[in-house]
Design an enzyme around this catalytic site. Structure first.
Site, PDB file in Angstrom:
ATOM      1  N   GLU A 118     -12.057 -22.390   0.156  1.00 41.05           N
ATOM      2  CA  GLU A 118     -12.972 -23.148  -0.694  1.00 41.05           C
ATOM      3  C   GLU A 118     -13.660 -24.233   0.139  1.00 41.05           C
ATOM      4  O   GLU A 118     -13.049 -24.827   1.027  1.00 41.05           O
ATOM      5  CB  GLU A 118     -12.174 -23.806  -1.823  1.00 41.05           C
ATOM      6  CG  GLU A 118     -12.989 -24.698  -2.734  1.00 41.05           C
ATOM      7  CD  GLU A 118     -12.120 -25.528  -3.672  1.00 41.05           C
ATOM      8  OE1 GLU A 118     -12.623 -25.924  -4.732  1.00 41.05           O
ATOM      9  OE2 GLU A 118     -10.939 -25.781  -3.325  1.00 41.05           O
ATOM     10  N   LYS A 144     -16.395 -20.581  -9.922  1.00 39.90           N
ATOM     11  CA  LYS A 144     -15.173 -21.214 -10.413  1.00 39.90           C
ATOM     12  C   LYS A 144     -15.314 -21.564 -11.892  1.00 39.90           C
ATOM     13  O   LYS A 144     -16.286 -22.201 -12.313  1.00 39.90           O
ATOM     14  CB  LYS A 144     -14.883 -22.478  -9.594  1.00 39.90           C
ATOM     15  CG  LYS A 144     -13.523 -23.111  -9.894  1.00 39.90           C
ATOM     16  CD  LYS A 144     -13.269 -24.285  -8.951  1.00 39.90           C
ATOM     17  CE  LYS A 144     -11.882 -24.865  -9.160  1.00 39.90           C
ATOM     18  NZ  LYS A 144     -11.631 -26.008  -8.259  1.00 39.90           N
ATOM     19  N   CYS A 178      -8.630 -22.595  -5.940  1.00 43.08           N
ATOM     20  CA  CYS A 178      -7.818 -23.814  -5.939  1.00 43.08           C
ATOM     21  C   CYS A 178      -7.040 -24.005  -7.237  1.00 43.08           C
ATOM     22  O   CYS A 178      -6.142 -23.245  -7.564  1.00 43.08           O
ATOM     23  CB  CYS A 178      -8.732 -25.005  -5.620  1.00 43.08           C
ATOM     24  SG  CYS A 178      -7.852 -26.502  -5.121  1.00 43.08           S
TER      25      CYS A 178
END
Length: 529
Positions: free
Chosen positions: A287, A345, A396
């Protein structure tokens, strides 16, 4: 001397937590603090997983005999003892971000503890308390900031009972851990509420606690990893590292971070050409490997494509794109460049990718200036096809959300990538967030029977097998190349097939049990008038 409140002998025969009158408030608060610290210690970095059972047990003992106001106080102390140290790595962002989030989680936990106290009046209270933990975690996963840290299940990544997640997901494992703690508390309360520690009632409660623990630990023998005969692929993860600085702007020097990733990828290409490493089928960058939109910066675009062409394999690149601002994973192919679709995301980080209460915080802090524009969330799973690989991506913080990881597997993924940037939380050398996230990744591997490539900018990056075992691991604050051969499993576990139903059922049962407990309390009040 520790003092307790007495109850009539007849109460001891009800089998309820109320059979023991409870400790005085000062001792109850100490027990609550000990329980919260025990749950904290069950997570990385301490990782003493059996203490996850002790925490719920101590909370039950602390709540026994309490008023509803006293139960709130015990819950608040427990919550602070758990969340303040568990989330201490947030201090690297801002002390008030740490204080706000830990405080909010503790207050929510305290309010919910009033409900647990009501459940202790029921004859089947150990099961009700275990379901309460699932319901409490389900609420905190969704409101107010959707923050799934501190779930009992996520403390069990190296425990024998972790295989239960492949049967009913993280909610089932949380239920079983909490049930074991509740049965332990039942034994303690029975022994305290009946004359003689060796009474028949105490022995029966002790045996029930042992049997419960044995059944839960027997999950280690569950045959939930049928990977035999699956095709395999070689994957590489690039940990480019970032400047180790004392402030976030220097730490996140976007062009240098991308240069580091490109340089490490070129080094991988040289190692493959020299025969020292196998040629990967797929390469993964973390990321924020590209923190500036490469469509707007031709020199970055050229660097990325040059590294992709050098290694000669598709590379999943973690990028920030504008118009609107999004945190994405995008597959770049040699000689082609970026391709569609992209994974955006879906679950954004509070205080990281969006600023809650931006106007209020701006009046006393410069924190919102670090994120002047809130990110826009995606909505759909995306599976990238690379030969026999069907790669599902989560970014994440998303690894903590059951439905997001599950949706990638149910969309057809036979390999999972977890792209992460942990540099923000490691300025002072704290590895709590990194290690807690690694534990979640290991649990997700077991839950879905998929290999997981956890790739972080600064580490600790890992390649994890479908059984949760770590195949390759990097250090932290260093440049590293990880490569490993992993199975590509297409089998779907029971947990992925039943989805959220175990959680929904347990939450519903908790609500029904609370309704019954409130009814019983009202009837008791009317009878005493």
């Amino acid at each position: 001397m520790i003092s307790a409140q007495a109850v009539p002998a007849s109460g001891a025969r009800t089998g309820r937590a109320g059979a023991f009158g409870g400790f005085r408030m000062r001792w109850a608060l100490l027990l609550s603090a000990a329980g919260g610290l025990a749950v904290f210690a069950s997570f990385p970095p301490l990782d003493v997983w059996p203490l996850a059972v002790l925490g719920p047990a101590l909370l039950v003992v602390a709540l026994t005999g309490r008023s509803l106001r006293g139960s709130f106080g015990c819950g608040l102390v427990f919550g602070l003892a758990l969340f303040v140290p568990l989330l201490s790595w947030l201090v690297n962002v801002a002390w008030y971000a740490w204080a706000s989030l830990a405080g909010a989680e503790a207050v929510i936990f305290a309010v919910l503890c009033v409900g647990q106290r009501l459940l202790l009046d029921l004859p089947f209270w150990p099961a009700a308390v275990a379901a309460w933990w699932v319901a409490a975690e389900a609420l905190r996963d969704r409101w107010p900031f959707a923050f799934p840290w501190g779930r009992l299940a996520m403390s069990q990544s190296v425990a024998p009972d972790v295989r239960w997640v492949a049967v009913g997901g993280a909610p089932l494992l949380s239920f079983l851990v909490a049930l074991t703690g509740a049965m332990l508390a039942r034994y303690v309360l029975t022994a305290l509420g009946t004359p003689g520690w060796r009474s028949r009632g105490s022995a029966g409660a002790g045996l029930a606690a042992v049997v419960t623990a044995g059944v839960v630990l027997a999950g280690g023998f569950l045959p939930v990893d049928p990977v035999g005969g699956s095709p395999t692929a070689t994957v590489a993860a690039i940990q480019g590292d970032v400047p180790q600085a004392r402030n976030l702007p220097q730490l996140l020097n976007d062009s240098e971070v991308t240069q580091n990733q490109a340089a490490a990828t070129s080094r991988l290409a040289a190692e493959v050409k020299a025969g020292r490493l196998p040629a990967p089928d797929l390469v993964i960058w973390p990321e924020d490997a590209v923190g500036l939109d490469p469509r707007e910066y031709p020199f970055l675009y050229a660097q990325i494509l040059g590294a992709v062409n050098a290694v000669g394999r598709p590379v999943l690149v973690g990028e920030v794109l504008n118009g609107p601002r999004r945190n994405v994973g995008q597959l770049w192919k040699p000689g082609v460049g970026p391709t569609d679709p992209i994974y955006v995301k879906r679950q954004l980080v509070p205080f990281g990718e969006y600023i809650p209460f931006r106007g209020i915080i701006s009046s006393f802090s410069s924190l919102p200036a670090l994120q002047p524009v809130d990110f826009t969330a995606g909505h759909n799973p995306v599976v990238f096809g690379v030969g026999t690989i069907r790669l599902g991506d989560v970014i994440c913080y998303e690894v903590g959300f059951d439905d997001l990881v599950r949706s990638e597997v149910n969309a057809g993924a036979n390999l999972l990538a977890l792209q992460s940037n942990d540099a923000d939380f490691e300025i002072d050398g704290q590895l709590g967030e990194t290690e807690q996230q690694t534990a979640m990744a290991r649990i997700r591997a077991i839950e879905s029977d998929r290999a997981v490539v956890y790739d972080s900018t600064t580490g600790e990056s890992t390649i994890i097998g479908p059984d949760g075992a770590v195949i390759e691991r990097s250090g932290v604050w260093r440049q590293a190349i990880l490569d490993g051969r992993v199975p590509l499993v297409s089998y779907r576990t029971l947990a992925d097939r039943v989805g959220s139903w175990p959680e929904y059922v347990l939450v519903l049962l908790t609500v029904l049990a609370l309704g019954w407990a409130v009814t019983l309390r009202r009837r008791a009040r009317l009878a005493n008038r």
